[in-house]
Design a protein around this motif. Structure first.
Motif, mmCIF file in Angstrom:
data_model
loop_
_atom_site.group_PDB
_atom_site.id
_atom_site.type_symbol
_atom_site.label_atom_id
_atom_site.label_comp_id
_atom_site.label_asym_id
_atom_site.label_seq_id
_atom_site.Cartn_x
_atom_site.Cartn_y
_atom_site.Cartn_z
ATOM 1 N N THR A 1 0.827 -1.210 0.000
ATOM 2 C CA THR A 1 0.000 0.000 0.000
ATOM 3 C C THR A 1 0.861 1.260 0.000
ATOM 4 O OG1 THR A 1 -1.707 -1.191 1.230
ATOM 5 C CG2 THR A 1 -1.862 1.209 1.199
ATOM 6 N N LYS B 1 2.565 1.789 -3.381
ATOM 7 C CA LYS B 1 1.651 2.283 -4.415
ATOM 8 C C LYS B 1 1.258 3.738 -4.181
ATOM 9 C CE LYS B 1 -0.441 -2.136 -5.748
ATOM 10 N NZ LYS B 1 -1.715 -2.917 -5.815
ATOM 11 N N GLU B 2 1.039 4.101 -2.928
ATOM 12 C CA GLU B 2 0.597 5.458 -2.609
ATOM 13 C C GLU B 2 1.749 6.457 -2.577
ATOM 14 O OE1 GLU B 2 -2.386 6.631 -2.268
ATOM 15 O OE2 GLU B 2 -3.447 4.722 -2.454
ATOM 16 N N ARG B 3 2.975 5.960 -2.410
ATOM 17 C CA ARG B 3 4.157 6.813 -2.276
ATOM 18 C C ARG B 3 4.007 7.804 -1.134
ATOM 19 N NH1 ARG B 3 8.248 4.517 -5.375
ATOM 20 N NH2 ARG B 3 7.259 3.581 -7.188
ATOM 21 N N SER B 4 3.282 7.379 -0.112
ATOM 22 C CA SER B 4 3.025 8.273 1.016
ATOM 23 C C SER B 4 2.570 7.454 2.213
ATOM 24 C CB SER B 4 1.953 9.306 0.667
ATOM 25 O OG SER B 4 1.454 9.949 1.820
ATOM 26 N N ARG C 1 -1.123 8.838 3.176
ATOM 27 C CA ARG C 1 -2.228 8.320 2.355
ATOM 28 C C ARG C 1 -2.420 6.816 2.583
ATOM 29 N NH1 ARG C 1 0.113 11.828 -1.539
ATOM 30 N NH2 ARG C 1 1.164 10.062 -2.556
ATOM 31 N N ALA C 2 -1.320 6.075 2.714
ATOM 32 C CA ALA C 2 -1.415 4.638 2.966
ATOM 33 C C ALA C 2 -2.076 4.365 4.314
ATOM 34 C CB ALA C 2 -0.030 4.002 2.917
ATOM 35 N N ARG D 1 -5.786 4.777 4.022
ATOM 36 C CA ARG D 1 -6.421 3.641 3.344
ATOM 37 C C ARG D 1 -6.538 2.433 4.263
ATOM 38 N NH1 ARG D 1 -4.295 1.771 -2.336
ATOM 39 N NH2 ARG D 1 -5.841 0.187 -1.739
#
Length: 304
Positions: free
Chosen positions: A14, A17-20, A23-24, A27
């Motif tokens: 996660t 994919k989010e590069r953060s 944000r991960a 989620r």
């Protein structure tokens, strides 16, 4: 790697994919600090850095990019597999296995097989005939059917037949040659077809009730069987008197192939119930079968 590391791998995918982390974390429903701790533990376990992170950016290392390329398709397949379960929640589909005695199958299930096949083609119904109480959980069944008096308290159960009665029957030829019993104890002077319980190995005692009088008779059995169909066939072949469920012999009584005696000694008793594990989230297919075969407006332990 331990099984508990699966959550760490999911967190890594996660974040990658989010590069953060922020944000991960949103989620996954956790805090960024918790996620950071999870990744540190994962990297310690695999012995290599997987993510490069600064105060603003997150990127995968070469090893992290390699791991992501292997994990991303796997987690995509897991997501697809989980989503496929929606078909089982939303519509009746799948295998339902039921364990029941032959008599219960004929009385409680056979009348509904046509409707189930016609209205619910997604359901595969497997019915296994077995006498004696079955531990459906250990034996891999979704449900079982037994008499109400044989149910265990840790199961949910719904009635699938009305009350039943036993019938004492033999052929007219048998009664012409041997006379008719008028009292349960008269059966001791007759040839009776015995039934041996498969589960316990005991020879079944014929039970009678007339008003306040309750009797249990160990009849003289020159023929002992363990199958209701065989007992009925033996009675039709003049082998002796059978003790059968009235519904099973009704056609033979109407046709005159059998005669019934001492009906006033045969009191009604609770019929068959379908029982299943007392837990939540049963498959829709099982719930559908239950709703089709249940006897109208009859529910026991616990109320549904």
């Amino acid at each position: 790697m331990k099984k508990t590391d699966l959550s760490g791998l999911a967190a890594f995918v996660t974040i990658a994919k989010e590069r953060s982390f922020r944000r991960a974390a949103a989620r996954l429903g956790v805090t960024p600090s918790t996620l950071s701790h999870t990744i540190r533990d994962l990297e310690a376990q695999v012995g290599i850095r997987l993510l490069n992170r600064t105060t603003r950016n997150v990127s995968t290392t070469e090893a992290g990019e390699h791991l992501l390329s292997k994990l991303a398709p796997v987690f995509a397949d897991i997501d697809t597999a989980l989503e496929s379960l929606n078909t089982f929640r939303d519509r009746p589909q799948g295998l339902v296995r039921i364990n029941a005695p032959r008599t219960a199958i004929e009385l409680a299930l056979v009348p509904h097989l046509g409707r189930l096949a016609r209205d619910y083609p997604g359901i595969t119904l497997e019915i296994v005939a077995q006498e004696g109480f079955a531990n459906i959980v250990e034996q891999g069944f979704d449900a079982g059917i037994r008499l109400g008096e044989d149910l265990h308290n840790d199961m949910r159960a719904v009635r699938v037949t009305p009350d039943l009665r036993m019938a004492i029957v033999a052929t007219p030829e048998y009664f012409q040659q041997n006379g008719k019993p008028n009292h349960p104890e008269d059966l001791l002077n007759h040839r009776c077809i015995g039934w041996r319980k498969i589960a316990s190995g005991e020879l079944y005692k014929w039970k009678f009730q007339k008003g306040a009088q309750v009797l249990s008779v160990s009849v003289n059995s020159l023929l002992i069987l363990d199958d209701a169909r065989l007992m009925l066939q033996a009675a039709l072949d003049h082998a002796g008197i059978a003790f059968a469920i009235e519904e099973e012999v009704s056609e033979h009584l109407a046709a005159g192939r059998l005669e019934q005696v001492m009906a006033d000694w045969c009191a009604p008793f609770p019929g068959f119930y379908l029982y299943y594990p007392n837990r939540r989230n049963h498959p829709v297919a099982l719930t559908t079968v239950i709703n089709v075969v249940r006897y109208p407006n009859q529910v026991i332990r616990p109320e549904e």
